[in-house]
Design an enzyme around this catalytic site. Structure first.
Site, PDB file in Angstrom:
ATOM      1  N   ASN A   1      88.144  41.022  48.307  1.00 48.64           N
ATOM      2  CA  ASN A   1      89.328  41.654  47.080  1.00 48.64           C
ATOM      3  C   ASN A   1      88.609  41.907  45.792  1.00 48.64           C
ATOM      4  O   ASN A   1      89.146  43.006  44.961  1.00 48.64           O
ATOM      5  CB  ASN A   1      90.341  40.476  47.142  1.00 48.64           C
ATOM      6  CG  ASN A   1      91.255  40.746  45.845  1.00 48.64           C
ATOM      7  OD1 ASN A   1      92.261  41.736  45.933  1.00 48.64           O
ATOM      8  ND2 ASN A   1      91.019  40.171  44.681  1.00 48.64           N
TER       9      ASN A   1
ATOM     10  N   SER B   1      92.743  51.209  48.910  1.00 47.22           N
ATOM     11  CA  SER B   1      93.522  51.490  47.931  1.00 47.22           C
ATOM     12  C   SER B   1      94.345  52.948  48.088  1.00 47.22           C
ATOM     13  O   SER B   1      93.915  53.624  48.475  1.00 47.22           O
ATOM     14  CB  SER B   1      92.904  51.950  46.308  1.00 47.22           C
ATOM     15  OG  SER B   1      93.927  52.726  45.353  1.00 47.22           O
TER      16      SER B   1
ATOM     17  N   LEU C   1     100.375  51.115  43.850  1.00 45.03           N
ATOM     18  CA  LEU C   1      99.989  50.439  42.597  1.00 45.03           C
ATOM     19  C   LEU C   1     100.726  49.123  42.424  1.00 45.03           C
ATOM     20  O   LEU C   1     102.052  48.914  42.672  1.00 45.03           O
ATOM     21  CB  LEU C   1     100.727  51.415  41.603  1.00 45.03           C
ATOM     22  CG  LEU C   1     100.488  51.139  40.060  1.00 45.03           C
ATOM     23  CD1 LEU C   1      99.185  50.877  39.557  1.00 45.03           C
ATOM     24  CD2 LEU C   1     101.320  52.090  39.225  1.00 45.03           C
TER      25      LEU C   1
ATOM     26  N   ASP D   1      79.698  36.017  41.549  1.00 44.61           N
ATOM     27  CA  ASP D   1      79.516  37.583  41.327  1.00 44.61           C
ATOM     28  C   ASP D   1      79.235  38.039  42.621  1.00 44.61           C
ATOM     29  O   ASP D   1      78.097  37.822  43.226  1.00 44.61           O
ATOM     30  CB  ASP D   1      78.478  37.833  40.119  1.00 44.61           C
ATOM     31  CG  ASP D   1      78.179  39.205  40.002  1.00 44.61           C
ATOM     32  OD1 ASP D   1      78.830  40.172  40.578  1.00 44.61           O
ATOM     33  OD2 ASP D   1      77.796  39.607  38.954  1.00 44.61           O
TER      34      ASP D   1
ATOM     35  N   TYR E   1      86.582  55.262  40.980  1.00 46.62           N
ATOM     36  CA  TYR E   1      87.210  54.221  41.623  1.00 46.62           C
ATOM     37  C   TYR E   1      87.813  54.613  42.864  1.00 46.62           C
ATOM     38  O   TYR E   1      87.816  53.845  43.775  1.00 46.62           O
ATOM     39  CB  TYR E   1      88.613  53.821  40.735  1.00 46.62           C
ATOM     40  CG  TYR E   1      89.339  52.891  41.382  1.00 46.62           C
ATOM     41  CD1 TYR E   1      89.055  51.437  41.764  1.00 46.62           C
ATOM     42  CD2 TYR E   1      90.647  53.146  41.850  1.00 46.62           C
ATOM     43  CE1 TYR E   1      89.875  50.309  42.122  1.00 46.62           C
ATOM     44  CE2 TYR E   1      91.583  52.157  42.726  1.00 46.62           C
ATOM     45  CZ  TYR E   1      91.117  50.954  42.750  1.00 46.62           C
ATOM     46  OH  TYR E   1      91.867  50.127  43.319  1.00 46.62           O
TER      47      TYR E   1
ATOM     48  N   GLY F   1      95.702  37.957  39.363  1.00 47.77           N
ATOM     49  CA  GLY F   1      96.060  39.083  40.110  1.00 47.77           C
ATOM     50  C   GLY F   1      96.181  38.992  41.779  1.00 47.77           C
ATOM     51  O   GLY F   1      96.788  37.852  42.139  1.00 47.77           O
ATOM     52  N   ILE F   2      95.960  39.962  42.394  1.00 45.60           N
ATOM     53  CA  ILE F   2      96.171  39.993  43.881  1.00 45.60           C
ATOM     54  C   ILE F   2      95.253  39.033  44.615  1.00 45.60           C
ATOM     55  O   ILE F   2      96.041  38.226  45.271  1.00 45.60           O
ATOM     56  CB  ILE F   2      95.965  41.308  44.167  1.00 45.60           C
ATOM     57  CG1 ILE F   2      96.708  42.457  43.978  1.00 45.60           C
ATOM     58  CG2 ILE F   2      95.804  41.250  45.865  1.00 45.60           C
ATOM     59  CD1 ILE F   2      96.484  43.833  44.177  1.00 45.60           C
TER      60      ILE F   2
ATOM     61  N   ASP G   1      85.284  33.952  42.069  1.00 44.25           N
ATOM     62  CA  ASP G   1      85.298  34.811  40.986  1.00 44.25           C
ATOM     63  C   ASP G   1      84.274  34.765  40.134  1.00 44.25           C
ATOM     64  O   ASP G   1      83.552  33.677  39.914  1.00 44.25           O
ATOM     65  CB  ASP G   1      86.763  34.639  40.077  1.00 44.25           C
ATOM     66  CG  ASP G   1      87.336  36.042  39.703  1.00 44.25           C
ATOM     67  OD1 ASP G   1      88.336  36.886  40.288  1.00 44.25           O
ATOM     68  OD2 ASP G   1      86.691  36.508  38.735  1.00 44.25           O
TER      69      ASP G   1
ATOM     70  N   PRO H   1      96.658  48.764  49.159  1.00 39.56           N
ATOM     71  CA  PRO H   1      98.066  48.608  48.482  1.00 39.56           C
ATOM     72  C   PRO H   1      98.083  49.752  47.610  1.00 39.56           C
ATOM     73  O   PRO H   1      97.601  50.605  47.108  1.00 39.56           O
ATOM     74  CB  PRO H   1      97.470  47.424  47.437  1.00 39.56           C
ATOM     75  CG  PRO H   1      96.132  46.891  47.839  1.00 39.56           C
ATOM     76  CD  PRO H   1      95.181  48.068  48.693  1.00 39.56           C
TER      77      PRO H   1
HETATM   78  N1  LIG Z   1      96.830  46.147  41.115  1.00 39.35           N
HETATM   79  C1  LIG Z   1      96.723  47.466  41.754  1.00 39.35           C
HETATM   80  O1  LIG Z   1      97.645  48.072  41.402  1.00 39.35           O
HETATM   81  C2  LIG Z   1      95.872  47.865  42.986  1.00 39.35           C
HETATM   82  C3  LIG Z   1      96.219  48.672  43.793  1.00 39.35           C
HETATM   83  C4  LIG Z   1      95.395  49.021  44.889  1.00 39.35           C
HETATM   84  C5  LIG Z   1      93.947  48.162  45.218  1.00 39.35           C
HETATM   85  N2  LIG Z   1      93.799  47.185  44.293  1.00 39.35           N
HETATM   86  C6  LIG Z   1      92.689  46.385  44.367  1.00 39.35           C
HETATM   87  O2  LIG Z   1      93.027  45.182  44.458  1.00 39.35           O
HETATM   88  C7  LIG Z   1      91.966  44.381  44.146  1.00 39.35           C
HETATM   89  C8  LIG Z   1      92.613  43.243  43.148  1.00 39.35           C
HETATM   90  O3  LIG Z   1      93.265  44.109  41.905  1.00 39.35           O
HETATM   91  P1  LIG Z   1      94.038  43.233  40.872  1.00 39.35           P
HETATM   92  O4  LIG Z   1      94.869  44.188  40.391  1.00 39.35           O
HETATM   93  O5  LIG Z   1      94.357  42.076  41.132  1.00 39.35           O
HETATM   94  O6  LIG Z   1      92.833  43.334  39.614  1.00 39.35           O
HETATM   95  P2  LIG Z   1      92.414  42.151  38.616  1.00 39.35           P
HETATM   96  O7  LIG Z   1      91.481  42.895  37.673  1.00 39.35           O
HETATM   97  O8  LIG Z   1      93.680  41.615  38.173  1.00 39.35           O
HETATM   98  O9  LIG Z   1      91.693  41.319  39.337  1.00 39.35           O
HETATM   99  C9  LIG Z   1      90.360  41.389  40.012  1.00 39.35           C
HETATM  100  C10 LIG Z   1      89.589  40.096  39.843  1.00 39.35           C
HETATM  101  O10 LIG Z   1      88.126  40.440  40.577  1.00 39.35           O
HETATM  102  C11 LIG Z   1      87.410  39.524  39.403  1.00 39.35           C
HETATM  103  N3  LIG Z   1      85.893  40.615  39.491  1.00 39.35           N
HETATM  104  C12 LIG Z   1      85.726  41.556  39.078  1.00 39.35           C
HETATM  105  N4  LIG Z   1      84.354  41.826  39.143  1.00 39.35           N
HETATM  106  C13 LIG Z   1      83.900  40.797  39.885  1.00 39.35           C
HETATM  107  C14 LIG Z   1      82.622  40.494  40.560  1.00 39.35           C
HETATM  108  N5  LIG Z   1      81.542  41.303  40.254  1.00 39.35           N
HETATM  109  N6  LIG Z   1      82.475  39.434  40.926  1.00 39.35           N
HETATM  110  C15 LIG Z   1      83.547  38.563  41.444  1.00 39.35           C
HETATM  111  N7  LIG Z   1      84.720  38.548  40.914  1.00 39.35           N
HETATM  112  C16 LIG Z   1      84.683  39.857  40.287  1.00 39.35           C
HETATM  113  C17 LIG Z   1      88.006  39.617  38.453  1.00 39.35           C
HETATM  114  O11 LIG Z   1      87.269  38.538  37.491  1.00 39.35           O
HETATM  115  C18 LIG Z   1      89.329  39.606  38.713  1.00 39.35           C
HETATM  116  O12 LIG Z   1      89.699  38.111  38.567  1.00 39.35           O
HETATM  117  C19 LIG Z   1      90.899  45.058  43.468  1.00 39.35           C
HETATM  118  O13 LIG Z   1      89.852  45.336  44.513  1.00 39.35           O
HETATM  119  C20 LIG Z   1      91.619  46.598  43.319  1.00 39.35           C
HETATM  120  O14 LIG Z   1      91.073  47.596  43.488  1.00 39.35           O
HETATM  121  C21 LIG Z   1      94.483  46.742  43.077  1.00 39.35           C
END
Ligand SMILES: NC(=O)c1ccc[n+]([C@@H]2O[C@H](COP(=O)([O-])OP(=O)(O)OC[C@H]3O[C@@H](n4cnc5c(N)ncnc54)[C@H](O)[C@@H]3O)[C@@H](O)[C@H]2O)c1
Length: 251
Positions: free
Chosen positions: A88, A143, A188, A61, A156, A17-18, A37, A186
């Protein structure tokens, strides 16, 4: 361009992801990237190395102080003291929407623990290393759901409001230590996780309709703003929140 040449940059939640997109971008900019991660980071690390970048994968973690301490040791051994941190990691993409009165206390606590406490713990763990480096850049991920009061995932939304408050307090307390702290909100974003979640898929069309720039947001849309906050170009900017959402909200 190598705007992050030889900077030691830690990214949490960078398996996919991001976080993965940003870690890869930092690698292209010449950073020594510590890819962390709770899951395996092999894909991200391999992608950075395959184009000649430098990366170290660490399973961590964000809620474990032991994991964080081990990551800092490994990062310093491989690359030297840490300069930049992207907090992140978060629970978002896997959350199914439901009214808050159906949320359990355990669900609430888990999201708060990872999304708010995790950022606090990782930052606290990385700080001595930044002090050894003599400067630091911290970027937290909030977010856009905070600005419209996202429906169906109140734990959330509350956690991401907490990230903004935490960013401001951290910025105040670290301002005298040559460390800036900012956050990016960010909109969505089409990430690996959001594509898998049917609830978030439904939100795509109305979100795009409310943007000034009417298209999907991709993880790469975050690279410019976050890289800027990691470079010396942003040295007099701290405690700020930057919306990256195609002009949905204008504050
Ligand atoms: N995708 C969106 O629309 C969006 C919008 C606004 C904010 N965000 C934020 O951006 C960030 C990334 O989002 P994403 O869409 O890539 O999500 P995602 O679920 O694809 O990725 C999140 C990553 O965090 C890791 N993770 C989860 N719990 C963990 C822990 N305890 N320790 C270490 N790693 C852990 C997961 O394994 C995963 O690789 C998040 O903080 C999310 O809240 C996302």
């Amino acid at each position: 361009m190598e705007r992050l040449k030889d900077k030691v940059v830690v990214v949490t939640g960078a398996a996919r992801g991001i976080g993965s997109a940003l870690a890869k971008a930092f690698g292209t900019e010449g950073a020594k990237v510590v890819v962390t991660d709770i899951n395996t980071t092999a894909e991200t690390v391999d992608a950075i190395k395959s184009v000649g970048g430098q990366a170290l994968g660490v399973t961590m973690d964000v809620t474990s102080n032991d994991d964080i301490a081990a990551m800092v040791r490994a990062a310093e051994e491989a690359f030297g003291p840490i300069e930049c941190l992207l907090n992140n990691a978060g629970l978002f993409a896997n959350i199914r929407l439901k009214p808050f009165w159906e949320l359990s206390e355990d669900e609430w606590d888990l999201v708060m623990r990872v999304n708010v406490r995790g950022g606090f713990q990782v930052t606290k763990g990385v700080l001595p290393s930044m002090r050894r480096r003599g400067r630091g850049k911290i970027v937290n991920i909030s977010s856009g759901t905070v600005f419209h009061g996202g429906v169906g995932h109140m734990h959330y939304v509350t956690s991401k409001g907490g990230v903004i408050g935490m960013t401001r307090s951290m910025a105040r307390e670290l301002g005298g230590q040559n460390i800036t702290v900012n956050c990016v909100a960010p909109g969505l974003t089409e990430s690996d996780g959001t594509r898998e979640n049917p609830d978030l898929h439904v939100a795509r069309a109305p979100t795009i309709a409310n943007r000034s720039i009417k298209r999907d947001m991709l993880p790469d849309d975050l690279i410019g703003a976050i890289t800027f906050l990691m470079t010396s170009d942003s040295d007099f900017i701290t405690g700020q929140m930057i919306n990256v959402d195609g002009g949905r909200y204008m504050y």
